[in-house]
Design a protein around this motif. Structure first.
Motif, PDB file in Angstrom:
ATOM      1  N   VAL A 220       0.704  -1.006   0.532  1.00 27.47           N
ATOM      2  CA  VAL A 220      -0.113   0.021  -0.033  1.00 27.47           C
ATOM      3  C   VAL A 220       0.468   1.456   0.239  1.00 27.47           C
ATOM      4  CG1 VAL A 220      -1.498   1.581   1.841  1.00 27.47           C
ATOM      5  CG2 VAL A 220      -2.181  -1.595   1.231  1.00 27.47           C
ATOM      6  N   ALA A 221       1.525   1.135   1.238  1.00 33.91           N
ATOM      7  CA  ALA A 221       2.478   2.304   0.847  1.00 33.91           C
ATOM      8  C   ALA A 221       3.330   2.460  -0.288  1.00 33.91           C
ATOM      9  CB  ALA A 221       3.260   2.557   1.908  1.00 33.91           C
ATOM     10  N   ASP A 222       3.830   1.749  -0.800  1.00 37.42           N
ATOM     11  CA  ASP A 222       4.757   1.670  -1.601  1.00 37.42           C
ATOM     12  C   ASP A 222       4.731   2.055  -3.374  1.00 37.42           C
ATOM     13  OD1 ASP A 222       7.072   0.672  -0.642  1.00 37.42           O
ATOM     14  OD2 ASP A 222       6.983  -1.289  -1.402  1.00 37.42           O
ATOM     15  N   ASN A 223       2.810   1.958  -3.602  1.00 35.49           N
ATOM     16  CA  ASN A 223       2.151   2.201  -4.837  1.00 35.49           C
ATOM     17  C   ASN A 223       1.050   2.895  -3.850  1.00 35.49           C
ATOM     18  OD1 ASN A 223       1.766  -0.334  -6.561  1.00 35.49           O
ATOM     19  ND2 ASN A 223       2.000  -1.044  -5.042  1.00 35.49           N
ATOM     20  N   GLU A 224       1.357   4.103  -3.229  1.00 32.79           N
ATOM     21  CA  GLU A 224       0.468   5.392  -2.033  1.00 32.79           C
ATOM     22  C   GLU A 224      -1.008   5.336  -2.997  1.00 32.79           C
ATOM     23  OE1 GLU A 224       2.013   8.111  -4.793  1.00 32.79           O
ATOM     24  OE2 GLU A 224       3.685   8.275  -3.682  1.00 32.79           O
ATOM     25  N   LEU A 225      -1.697   3.605  -2.441  1.00 34.15           N
ATOM     26  CA  LEU A 225      -2.988   3.418  -2.298  1.00 34.15           C
ATOM     27  C   LEU A 225      -3.881   4.088  -1.300  1.00 34.15           C
ATOM     28  CD1 LEU A 225      -2.883  -0.357  -3.315  1.00 34.15           C
ATOM     29  CD2 LEU A 225      -3.158   1.359  -4.708  1.00 34.15           C
ATOM     30  N   LYS A 226      -4.753   3.997  -1.037  1.00 31.88           N
ATOM     31  CA  LYS A 226      -5.490   5.149  -0.244  1.00 31.88           C
ATOM     32  C   LYS A 226      -7.406   5.298  -0.897  1.00 31.88           C
ATOM     33  CE  LYS A 226      -4.799   9.871  -2.661  1.00 31.88           C
ATOM     34  NZ  LYS A 226      -3.619  10.999  -3.048  1.00 31.88           N
ATOM     35  N   ASN A 227      -8.175   6.268  -0.739  1.00 31.13           N
ATOM     36  CA  ASN A 227      -9.748   5.897  -0.368  1.00 31.13           C
ATOM     37  C   ASN A 227     -10.253   6.928  -1.847  1.00 31.13           C
ATOM     38  OD1 ASN A 227     -10.566   4.380   1.879  1.00 31.13           O
ATOM     39  ND2 ASN A 227      -9.974   6.410   3.440  1.00 31.13           N
ATOM     40  N   PRO A 228     -10.486   6.196  -2.268  1.00 30.80           N
ATOM     41  CA  PRO A 228     -11.995   5.088  -1.772  1.00 30.80           C
ATOM     42  C   PRO A 228     -11.411   3.981  -2.381  1.00 30.80           C
ATOM     43  CG  PRO A 228     -12.195   6.692  -3.808  1.00 30.80           C
ATOM     44  CD  PRO A 228     -11.341   7.198  -3.699  1.00 30.80           C
ATOM     45  N   ALA A 229     -11.097   2.803  -1.554  1.00 30.63           N
ATOM     46  CA  ALA A 229     -10.290   1.603  -2.300  1.00 30.63           C
ATOM     47  C   ALA A 229     -11.474   0.567  -1.340  1.00 30.63           C
ATOM     48  CB  ALA A 229      -9.281   1.710  -2.033  1.00 30.63           C
TER      49      ALA A 229
END
Length: 256
Positions: A220-229
């Motif tokens: 998640v940190a490496d791909n900068e994933l965030k809401n909405p998810a």
């Protein structure tokens, strides 16, 4: 001007891809006098609305509420009594953590006719678009759809219960609680359970990360994933790679 019966129709807009709205939903939008729509609604869908209808954005963006829920409820009633048919357009399905039921109850208490048009829920469609089935023979006999954050802004107790099961777990609105979710599954010895996190699923801005309970936070940190998810935990996540492997094998046989 003829009197119009005050009415509320709560409509599901689907998960993001405009083609996933239903035919019935489009028909209802064409009859609206007022449309109140949320931030998760693809704005391309606004083109289907009756051109004479008033359009009001009532969604949440970047942590800011344009309207509080109580104000939305009051707006529905006021506009229905003044204009007639109010359509409340919501992302996904309005009865899956969409507060559609609450709005209908409030409207009904003021004498409004109410109706609902179901939508395709992101809890199912977003995973499906990435070839992740929520149930699969031999992998999962059931699935849970759980809100990650309760109205008290706490992690849902149901996630702890779900972690004990063999079901596929889909968590909506859970990104802020991901570290707690990971710890609950680790406590059950499910460190290597596959996990997929899909941001803005079914849209052109979709991003995804796949790992395990132990690795997903770094992914998640490496791909900068965030809401909405959405968060999908379960053996079914492996199906996506299995399909890719089968397709690759088939393609290689054609080259031989």
């Amino acid at each position: 001007m003829s009197f119009k019966i005050p009415k509320l129709t709560v409509v599901g807009a689907g998960p993001g891809d405009i083609d996933l709205i239903t035919v019935k939903a489009i028909k209802v939008l064409k009859t609206a006098d007022v449309v109140l729509y949320d931030a998760l609604v693809n704005e391309e869908l606004l083109a289907y609305i009756n051109p004479d209808a008033e359009q009001i954005f009532v969604g949440k963006r970047r942590g800011c509420y344009k309207y509080q829920q109580e104000q939305i409820n009051e707006l529905i009633v006021a506009r229905a009594k003044a204009s007639g048919h109010v359509v409340r357009l919501k992302g996904g399905d309005p009865f899956i953590f969409g507060r559609g039921a609450e709005e209908m109850e409030y409207a009904a208490s003021f004498g409004l006719e109410t109706a609902v048009v179901p939508g395709i829920s992101s809890s199912i469609a977003v995973a499906a678009y990435q070839n992740i089935p929520l149930t699969k023979r031999g992998s999962a006999e059931s699935f849970w759809v759980i809100t990650g954050t309760t109205k008290d802004h706490k992690i849902s107790n149901d996630i702890e219960l779900a972690a004990k099961s063999n079901a596929t777990i889909v968590v909506l609105m859970g990104m802020s609680k991901l570290p707690q979710i990971v710890k609950l599954f680790q406590a059950e010895g499910k460190n290597n359970l596959p996990v997929a996190i899909i941001q803005r699923g079914t849209t052109s801005r979709e991003k995804m990360g796949i790992g395990t309970v132990d690795t997903i936070e770094k992914i998640v940190a490496d791909n900068e994933l965030k809401n909405p998810a959405i968060i999908v935990l379960g053996e079914v996540v492996k199906h996506r790679q299995a399909i890719l492997d089968i397709q690759e094998q088939y393609a290689s046989t054609l080259k031989e």
